[in-house]
Design a protein around this motif. Structure first.
Motif, short mmCIF file in Angstrom:
data_model
loop_
_atom_site.label_atom_id
_atom_site.label_comp_id
_atom_site.label_asym_id
_atom_site.label_seq_id
_atom_site.Cartn_x
_atom_site.Cartn_y
_atom_site.Cartn_z
N GLU A 144 0.81 -1.22 0.00
CA GLU A 144 0.00 0.00 0.00
C GLU A 144 0.84 1.27 0.00
OE1 GLU A 144 -1.19 1.17 4.54
OE2 GLU A 144 -2.41 -0.38 3.62
N TYR A 145 2.04 1.23 0.57
CA TYR A 145 2.87 2.43 0.62
C TYR A 145 3.75 2.58 -0.62
CZ TYR A 145 6.63 -0.82 1.85
OH TYR A 145 7.53 -1.85 1.83
N ARG A 146 3.85 1.53 -1.42
CA ARG A 146 4.71 1.59 -2.60
C ARG A 146 4.06 2.40 -3.72
NH1 ARG A 146 6.75 -4.67 -2.64
NH2 ARG A 146 8.61 -4.39 -1.34
N SER A 147 4.90 3.03 -4.51
CA SER A 147 4.42 3.87 -5.61
C SER A 147 4.69 3.18 -6.94
CB SER A 147 5.12 5.22 -5.57
OG SER A 147 4.89 5.88 -4.34
N GLY A 148 3.94 3.59 -7.96
CA GLY A 148 4.21 3.10 -9.30
C GLY A 148 3.42 1.89 -9.73
N GLY A 149 2.59 1.33 -8.84
CA GLY A 149 1.76 0.21 -9.23
C GLY A 149 2.42 -1.14 -9.09
N PRO A 150 1.69 -2.22 -9.39
CA PRO A 150 2.17 -3.57 -9.11
C PRO A 150 3.33 -4.03 -9.98
CG PRO A 150 0.06 -3.64 -10.26
CD PRO A 150 0.30 -2.21 -9.90
N LEU A 151 3.54 -3.41 -11.15
CA LEU A 151 4.64 -3.83 -12.01
C LEU A 151 5.92 -3.03 -11.78
CD1 LEU A 151 2.90 -4.48 -15.45
CD2 LEU A 151 3.20 -6.02 -13.51
N LYS A 152 5.87 -2.04 -10.90
CA LYS A 152 7.06 -1.25 -10.59
C LYS A 152 8.14 -2.18 -10.02
CE LYS A 152 9.59 2.38 -9.17
NZ LYS A 152 10.72 1.67 -8.55
N GLN A 153 9.35 -2.07 -10.56
CA GLN A 153 10.44 -2.94 -10.14
C GLN A 153 11.29 -2.26 -9.07
OE1 GLN A 153 12.10 -5.21 -13.83
NE2 GLN A 153 11.17 -3.32 -14.58
N ALA A 261 -7.37 -9.11 -14.84
CA ALA A 261 -7.04 -7.69 -14.97
C ALA A 261 -6.47 -7.16 -13.66
CB ALA A 261 -8.29 -6.90 -15.34
N HIS A 262 -5.61 -6.17 -13.77
CA HIS A 262 -5.12 -5.45 -12.60
C HIS A 262 -6.10 -4.32 -12.30
CE1 HIS A 262 -0.98 -7.20 -12.42
NE2 HIS A 262 -1.24 -7.44 -13.69
N VAL A 263 -6.61 -4.29 -11.09
CA VAL A 263 -7.55 -3.25 -10.67
C VAL A 263 -7.00 -2.62 -9.39
CG1 VAL A 263 -9.91 -2.71 -9.98
CG2 VAL A 263 -9.49 -4.52 -11.65
N GLY A 264 -6.98 -1.28 -9.34
CA GLY A 264 -6.38 -0.65 -8.18
C GLY A 264 -7.01 0.69 -7.83
N LEU A 265 -6.76 1.11 -6.61
CA LEU A 265 -7.17 2.42 -6.11
C LEU A 265 -5.92 3.26 -5.89
CD1 LEU A 265 -9.71 1.21 -3.40
CD2 LEU A 265 -10.30 2.19 -5.63
N ALA A 266 -5.96 4.50 -6.34
CA ALA A 266 -4.87 5.45 -6.12
C ALA A 266 -5.47 6.84 -6.09
CB ALA A 266 -3.80 5.32 -7.21
N LEU A 267 -4.65 7.83 -5.75
CA LEU A 267 -5.15 9.20 -5.70
C LEU A 267 -5.79 9.58 -7.03
CD1 LEU A 267 -2.40 11.21 -3.78
CD2 LEU A 267 -4.58 10.35 -2.92
N TYR A 281 -1.37 6.49 -1.23
CA TYR A 281 -1.32 5.03 -1.08
C TYR A 281 -2.02 4.38 -2.27
CZ TYR A 281 -0.24 6.37 3.72
OH TYR A 281 0.34 6.94 4.84
N GLN A 282 -1.63 3.14 -2.56
CA GLN A 282 -2.24 2.41 -3.66
C GLN A 282 -2.63 1.01 -3.18
OE1 GLN A 282 -0.20 2.46 -7.43
NE2 GLN A 282 0.39 4.63 -7.25
N PHE A 283 -3.75 0.52 -3.72
CA PHE A 283 -4.28 -0.79 -3.33
C PHE A 283 -4.68 -1.53 -4.61
CE2 PHE A 283 -5.02 2.34 -0.10
CZ PHE A 283 -4.62 1.72 1.08
N TRP A 284 -4.02 -2.66 -4.87
CA TRP A 284 -4.22 -3.37 -6.13
C TRP A 284 -4.64 -4.81 -5.89
CZ3 TRP A 284 -3.99 -1.14 -10.91
CH2 TRP A 284 -3.46 0.16 -10.98
N THR A 285 -5.38 -5.34 -6.87
CA THR A 285 -5.77 -6.74 -6.85
C THR A 285 -5.90 -7.22 -8.29
OG1 THR A 285 -7.34 -8.31 -5.88
CG2 THR A 285 -8.27 -6.32 -6.86
#
Length: 538
Positions: A144-153, A261-267, A281-285
């Motif tokens: 949740e605290y990470r930025s850039g989404g689920p594929l960010k390395q 599909a990647h679905v997420g909440l962000a600002l 914060y970001q929340f993905w599933t």
């Protein structure tokens, strides 16, 4: 805790940093998290990196594990020194020529070869090689605290032995991911908690036993998230958080479930703004086979809901703000994503998956290998120096791709890089050849170009006239993700949709020229995700 005040202006970044460590009874490890705060009356601020760094004993911890497949004994830190290693194209990469142990001789060592996508970065660490092996593991129960989404390395562990907890970095994205705080802006963010876990074993298969135990502990931490113990009002407890559920479909001639599909909440922002959003914060599933999704443990706040679907280009953003509270689950209902498409597909190159992994990845120069990735086709792109293979494979001219006979898995190089000529690095000009049986000269065609990565690049598109002074289209200079140098296969995603008038096209053979016009260095270039040429709308 580091407290900032106006007397420190110009000396330290204007932030209060509260770094906390938590020990729980009967727990084999400790937790850590940080609270960054910028007060209203303070000057502007920005930062692009925040991390916890653990340096272990080099005499004990020699075995590194970051996934089931990516595990190995590691060289010593002194093996990287100038009297034992040759410097390569940048300071992080060296070739070991006189290591203390012969097994490492000739290998490349580079910390970027051990990066992991955020969605998969749950546990990594080290195992000691003494009689009773000890494991040191960094466990991340939530992104949740990470930025850039689920594929960010992000970086993980590397020679040191070093074990990293990366709260924020611009790696594989660039300075667009910096946290930028205006003067007189109030901002606060909690990074973590993460769990530092210890285990031990003295069996003959201790390495496997400790790794499997660390994975079990990781699953336990994930199940226990969000934690109840943080003594901070800035970290909402489980009963202070909300949830969002719904279903996503894709309208592609007919409506079909958006599977996986990647679905997420962000600002709140635009369709792809979550890629460079770093202050919230970001929340993905992921959706299931029927397109249903559920996001739980969401901090109260106002978000946009974003998504993208493997196999389809573009980004989805729900045009209604999602207000999450602790006492009322949010049900967004049935959502429909209509991917951009105007006319029939005349031809396509690649797979729309935000990665260049499906394209041709060459074998590395045998002089510059990492043994971990020999015979590992999934991670072949992590080998050093693959950008240099382009000029070797195309010594007399740039890539030419014929849509009627070429195979993108064999004939489309994974990155459009520069060509080294002497001491210079020159721009490259790729060609796509295709045939049209007839042309509607008064109608408009569409060229869609999805990019998986770009570094200081400017892509110019010309059609049937390689030498025209002005390109038909240009992206302008884009990208600082530096993915080519850092052994990645994707960075920032861009989708360009170009209207192509029928007038420059001909019945018969046509050529699209893709010129990446900027030279100047070996790492200037782009990676394509997918290219599609559409006929006029019916």
């Amino acid at each position: 805790m580091r407290i900032w005040n106006l007397s420190l202006d110009g000396k330290l970044v204007p932030l209060d940093i509260d770094l906390r460590y938590v020990l729980l009874r009967n727990s084999s490890g400790f937790y850590s998290y940080a609270i960054f705060k910028h007060s209203k009356e303070w000057p502007s601020s920005s930062f692009g990196s925040a991390r916890l760094v653990f340096k272990l004993s080099k005499d004990k911890f020699r075995y590194m594990a970051i996934s089931d497949k990516r595990q190995r004994y590691m060289p010593l830190p002194e093996d990287r020194k100038s009297d034992r290693a040759d410097s390569l194209a940048y300071r992080e990469a060296v070739r070991l020529v006189k290591p203390k142990e012969r097994q490492f001789k000739g290998e490349v060592d580079d910390k970027y070869q051990y990066s992991v996508e955020s969605k998969d970065l749950k546990v990594h660490g080290w195992i000691s090689t003494d009689k009773r092996s000890t494991g040191f593991w960094q466990i991340t129960p939530s992104n949740e605290y990470r930025s850039g989404g689920p594929l960010k390395q992000e970086l993980t562990s590397h020679v040191g032995p070093t074990c990293l907890t990366v709260f924020l970095s611009g790696h594989y994205v660039g300075d667009a991911l910096e946290v930028k705080i205006a003067a007189n802006e109030t901002w606060k963010k909690v990074y973590g908690p993460v769990f530092i876990y210890f285990n031990s074993a003295s069996t003959s298969d201790a390495k496997s036993q400790l790794w499997q135990d660390a994975k079990r502990q990781m699953k336990t931490e994930v199940q226990n998230w969000p934690y109840c113990f943080p003594a901070s009002e800035d970290f909402p407890k489980p009963n202070q958080r909300g949830s969002v559920t719904g279903r996503l479909s894709v309208l592609d001639r007919t409506s079909i479930p958006a599977r996986d599909a990647h679905v997420g909440l962000a600002l709140p922002g635009t369709a792809s703004s979550w890629q460079t959003e770093s202050k919230g914060y970001q929340f993905w599933t992921r959706t299931n086979d029927e397109g249903y999704f559920s996001i739980s443990g969401v901090r109260p706040g106002t978000y946009n809901l974003y998504a993208w679907v493997p196999g389809f280009i573009g980004d989805y953003v729900y045009d209604v703000l999602v207000n999450v509270t602790a006492d009322s689950p949010v049900k967004v209902g049935n959502l429909v994503y209509e991917p951009p498409k105007d006319g029939p597909t005349l031809w396509e190159i690649g797979i729309p998956d935000r990665s260049a992994a499906e394209f041709f990845i060459p074998d590395p120069n045998p002089k510059y290998i990492n043994k971990l990735y020999v015979n590992d086709t999934d991670n072949k792109f992590r080998q050093y120096g693959l950008w240099e293979r382009y000029a070797e494979l195309y010594p007399n001219g740039d890539l030419v791709y014929d849509v009627s006979s070429s195979d993108y898995r064999k004939d489309w190089f994974f990155a459009q890089v520069t060509r080294r000529v002497g001491d210079n690095f020159e721009a490259t000009n790729w060609q796509i050849k295709f045939r049209l049986d007839r042309v509607h000269r008064t109608k408009t065609y569409k060229l869609r170009v999805a990019l998986a990565s770009e570094s200081l690049s400017d892509l110019e598109v010309r059609i049937n006239n390689e030498n025209s002074y002005r390109p038909m289209f240009s992206t302008g200079v884009i990208g600082t993700d530096n993915v080519i140098a850092r052994h990645g296969i994707h960075g920032l995603y861009y989708l360009f949709n170009f209207d192509v008038p029928g007038s420059p096209l001909v019945a018969g053979d046509n050529t699209i020229f893709l010129r990446q016009r900027r030279g100047g260095g070996p790492f200037v270039g782009i990676m394509y995700d997918y290219i599609r040429f559409e006929g006029p709308p019916s």
